[in-house]
Motif scaffolding. Structure first.
Motif, PDB file in Angstrom:
ATOM      1  N   VAL B   4       9.164  58.082  59.787  1.00 48.94           N
ATOM      2  CA  VAL B   4       8.448  56.829  59.609  1.00 48.94           C
ATOM      3  C   VAL B   4       9.473  55.724  59.356  1.00 48.94           C
ATOM      4  N   SER B   5       9.351  54.653  60.105  1.00 44.07           N
ATOM      5  CA  SER B   5      10.301  53.553  59.985  1.00 44.07           C
ATOM      6  C   SER B   5       9.608  52.324  59.422  1.00 44.07           C
ATOM      7  N   GLN B   6      10.233  51.709  58.416  1.00 48.25           N
ATOM      8  CA  GLN B   6       9.676  50.501  57.826  1.00 48.25           C
ATOM      9  C   GLN B   6      10.702  49.381  57.882  1.00 48.25           C
ATOM     10  N   SER B   7      10.198  48.171  58.098  1.00 50.90           N
ATOM     11  CA  SER B   7      11.092  47.012  58.110  1.00 50.90           C
ATOM     12  C   SER B   7      10.359  45.799  57.547  1.00 50.90           C
ATOM     13  N   PRO B   8      11.102  44.889  56.897  1.00 47.87           N
ATOM     14  CA  PRO B   8      12.495  45.060  56.518  1.00 47.87           C
ATOM     15  C   PRO B   8      12.631  46.040  55.352  1.00 47.87           C
ATOM     16  N   SER B   9      13.831  46.438  55.040  1.00 40.86           N
ATOM     17  CA  SER B   9      14.019  47.321  53.894  1.00 40.86           C
ATOM     18  C   SER B   9      13.934  46.520  52.598  1.00 40.86           C
ATOM     19  N   ASN B  10      14.344  45.268  52.659  1.00 46.20           N
ATOM     20  CA  ASN B  10      14.255  44.383  51.507  1.00 46.20           C
ATOM     21  C   ASN B  10      13.737  43.036  51.961  1.00 46.20           C
ATOM     22  N   LYS B  11      12.906  42.425  51.125  1.00 42.49           N
ATOM     23  CA  LYS B  11      12.388  41.095  51.430  1.00 42.49           C
ATOM     24  C   LYS B  11      12.322  40.282  50.143  1.00 42.49           C
ATOM     25  N   VAL B  12      13.007  39.154  50.151  1.00 41.68           N
ATOM     26  CA  VAL B  12      12.929  38.235  49.024  1.00 41.68           C
ATOM     27  C   VAL B  12      12.203  36.988  49.510  1.00 41.68           C
ATOM     28  N   THR B  13      11.194  36.580  48.788  1.00 43.95           N
ATOM     29  CA  THR B  13      10.417  35.429  49.201  1.00 43.95           C
ATOM     30  C   THR B  13      10.073  34.563  47.993  1.00 43.95           C
ATOM     31  N   GLU B  14       9.662  33.361  48.285  1.00 39.46           N
ATOM     32  CA  GLU B  14       9.261  32.447  47.228  1.00 39.46           C
ATOM     33  C   GLU B  14       7.761  32.553  47.002  1.00 39.46           C
ATOM     34  N   LYS B  15       7.372  32.383  45.773  1.00 35.30           N
ATOM     35  CA  LYS B  15       5.955  32.385  45.426  1.00 35.30           C
ATOM     36  C   LYS B  15       5.194  31.424  46.330  1.00 35.30           C
ATOM     37  N   GLY B  16       4.064  31.909  46.851  1.00 35.85           N
ATOM     38  CA  GLY B  16       3.227  31.076  47.708  1.00 35.85           C
ATOM     39  C   GLY B  16       3.449  31.270  49.194  1.00 35.85           C
ATOM     40  N   LYS B  17       4.558  31.935  49.551  1.00 35.63           N
ATOM     41  CA  LYS B  17       4.829  32.194  50.966  1.00 35.63           C
ATOM     42  C   LYS B  17       4.083  33.437  51.428  1.00 35.63           C
ATOM     43  N   ASP B  18       3.894  33.533  52.747  1.00 31.94           N
ATOM     44  CA  ASP B  18       3.289  34.726  53.345  1.00 31.94           C
ATOM     45  C   ASP B  18       4.408  35.673  53.785  1.00 31.94           C
ATOM     46  N   VAL B  19       4.139  36.982  53.701  1.00 33.22           N
ATOM     47  CA  VAL B  19       5.104  37.971  54.188  1.00 33.22           C
ATOM     48  C   VAL B  19       4.394  38.998  55.062  1.00 33.22           C
ATOM     49  N   GLU B  20       5.152  39.557  56.000  1.00 27.99           N
ATOM     50  CA  GLU B  20       4.641  40.628  56.854  1.00 27.99           C
ATOM     51  C   GLU B  20       5.579  41.825  56.749  1.00 27.99           C
ATOM     52  N   LEU B  21       5.010  42.982  56.495  1.00 31.72           N
ATOM     53  CA  LEU B  21       5.770  44.214  56.394  1.00 31.72           C
ATOM     54  C   LEU B  21       5.327  45.118  57.545  1.00 31.72           C
ATOM     55  N   ARG B  22       6.312  45.765  58.148  1.00 31.65           N
ATOM     56  CA  ARG B  22       6.005  46.549  59.342  1.00 31.65           C
ATOM     57  C   ARG B  22       6.223  48.034  59.099  1.00 31.65           C
ATOM     58  N   CYS B  23       5.372  48.840  59.744  1.00 35.00           N
ATOM     59  CA  CYS B  23       5.495  50.296  59.661  1.00 35.00           C
ATOM     60  C   CYS B  23       5.337  50.897  61.046  1.00 35.00           C
ATOM     61  N   ASP B  24       6.286  51.744  61.418  1.00 34.79           N
ATOM     62  CA  ASP B  24       6.234  52.460  62.685  1.00 34.79           C
ATOM     63  C   ASP B  24       6.083  53.945  62.354  1.00 34.79           C
ATOM     64  N   PRO B  25       4.908  54.528  62.548  1.00 33.31           N
ATOM     65  CA  PRO B  25       4.684  55.909  62.103  1.00 33.31           C
ATOM     66  C   PRO B  25       5.323  56.921  63.049  1.00 33.31           C
ATOM     67  N   ILE B  26       5.259  58.168  62.652  1.00 30.65           N
ATOM     68  CA  ILE B  26       5.747  59.253  63.495  1.00 30.65           C
ATOM     69  C   ILE B  26       4.848  59.343  64.735  1.00 30.65           C
ATOM     70  N   SER B  27       5.479  59.472  65.889  1.00 30.76           N
ATOM     71  CA  SER B  27       4.721  59.535  67.133  1.00 30.76           C
ATOM     72  C   SER B  27       3.723  60.695  67.110  1.00 30.76           C
ATOM     73  N   GLY B  28       2.477  60.388  67.463  1.00 30.38           N
ATOM     74  CA  GLY B  28       1.446  61.422  67.495  1.00 30.38           C
ATOM     75  C   GLY B  28       0.637  61.543  66.226  1.00 30.38           C
ATOM     76  N   HIS B  29       1.103  60.908  65.153  1.00 31.99           N
ATOM     77  CA  HIS B  29       0.330  60.932  63.901  1.00 31.99           C
ATOM     78  C   HIS B  29      -0.823  59.941  64.009  1.00 31.99           C
ATOM     79  N   THR B  30      -2.035  60.447  63.755  1.00 30.76           N
ATOM     80  CA  THR B  30      -3.206  59.593  63.931  1.00 30.76           C
ATOM     81  C   THR B  30      -3.548  58.823  62.659  1.00 30.76           C
ATOM     82  N   ALA B  31      -3.098  59.303  61.524  1.00 25.06           N
ATOM     83  CA  ALA B  31      -3.435  58.649  60.257  1.00 25.06           C
ATOM     84  C   ALA B  31      -2.238  57.874  59.721  1.00 25.06           C
ATOM     85  N   LEU B  32      -2.502  56.709  59.167  1.00 25.77           N
ATOM     86  CA  LEU B  32      -1.441  55.860  58.606  1.00 25.77           C
ATOM     87  C   LEU B  32      -1.935  55.284  57.289  1.00 25.77           C
ATOM     88  N   TYR B  33      -1.057  55.263  56.294  1.00 27.64           N
ATOM     89  CA  TYR B  33      -1.416  54.843  54.941  1.00 27.64           C
ATOM     90  C   TYR B  33      -0.400  53.823  54.434  1.00 27.64           C
TER      91      TYR B  33
END
Lengths: 111, 116
Positions: B4-33
């Protein structure tokens, strides 16, 4: 409410000894229980799963017991090594898919 | 990749900003948490996706949190108007089966979010 309790105090043991970690739960009727290992800065890694009808499960130096009457699982590492130092988490199914995790017990094995 | 791959590994943001975190699961896995792990706390379930079914959002702490999973694979967790209490490690996991089964979950390394 459902609770999973693990000893919050770190467990320090000497290399070569057996480490025993405890997981107690309330208000669950689990079909199985899982143990995970988590190293700093990493995600949990699955170690063992034990079903409700299994009293004991072994994998190499690891042994897990499951007592559904006591609502308790014990996790043993025999002949412990410094490389076994990590946080160990027990987990139960919350409602068929998501896992509820205990807060984990930190194990430190010193040479 | 193999895990399972996640990006970014670290994120620093200012209060009030929006952030997006990404997850790339193992190929063929139907469930993601998605889980959240605050300092000294256990893992807190946030949201679950299984195949094409509607996601279980019961763990999301507020309406500032949302997630989507495109094409049954990659998932994005979005936090709008971040607050300092959102600071935590956000972990993604995937598994072969959702409901029932052994549901062994495979985790990514997480994204450490710091809200200043």
């Amino acid at each position: 409410s459902q609770k999973i309790e693990q000893n919050s105090e770190a467990l320090n043991i000497q290399e070569g000894k057996t480490a025993t970690l405890t997981c107690n739960y309330t208000n669950y009727s689990p079909a199985y229980l899982q143990w995970y290992r988590q190293d700093p800065g990493r995600g949990p890694v699955f170690l063992l799963l034990i079903r409700e009808n299994e009293k004991e499960k072994r994998k190499e130096r690891l042994k897990v017991t499951f007592d559904t009457t006591l609502k308790q699982s014990l996790f043993h590492i025999t002949a412990s090594q410094p490389a076994d130092s990590a946080t160990y988490l027990c987990a139960l199914l919350a409602s068929g898919y998501a896992l509820n995790f205990g807060k984990g017990t930190s194990l430190l094995v010193t040479p | 990749g193999a895990g399972v791959s996640q990006s970014p590994s670290n994120k620093v943001t200012e209060k009030g900003k929006d952030v997006e975190l990404r997850c790339d699961p193992i190929s063929g896995h139907t469930a993601l948490y998605w889980y959240r792990q605050s300092l000294g706390q256990g893992l807190e379930f946030l949201i679950y996706f299984q195949g094409n079914s509607a996601p279980d959002k019961s763990g999301l702490p507020s309406d500032r949190f949302s997630a989507e999973r495109t094409g049954g694979s990659v998932s994005t967790l979005t936090i709008q108007r971040t607050q300092q209490e959102d600071s935590a490690v956000y972990l993604c996991a995937s598994s072969l089966a959702g409901t029932g089964g052994q549901n062994i979950q495979y985790f990514g390394a997480g994204t450490r979010l710091s809200v200043l």
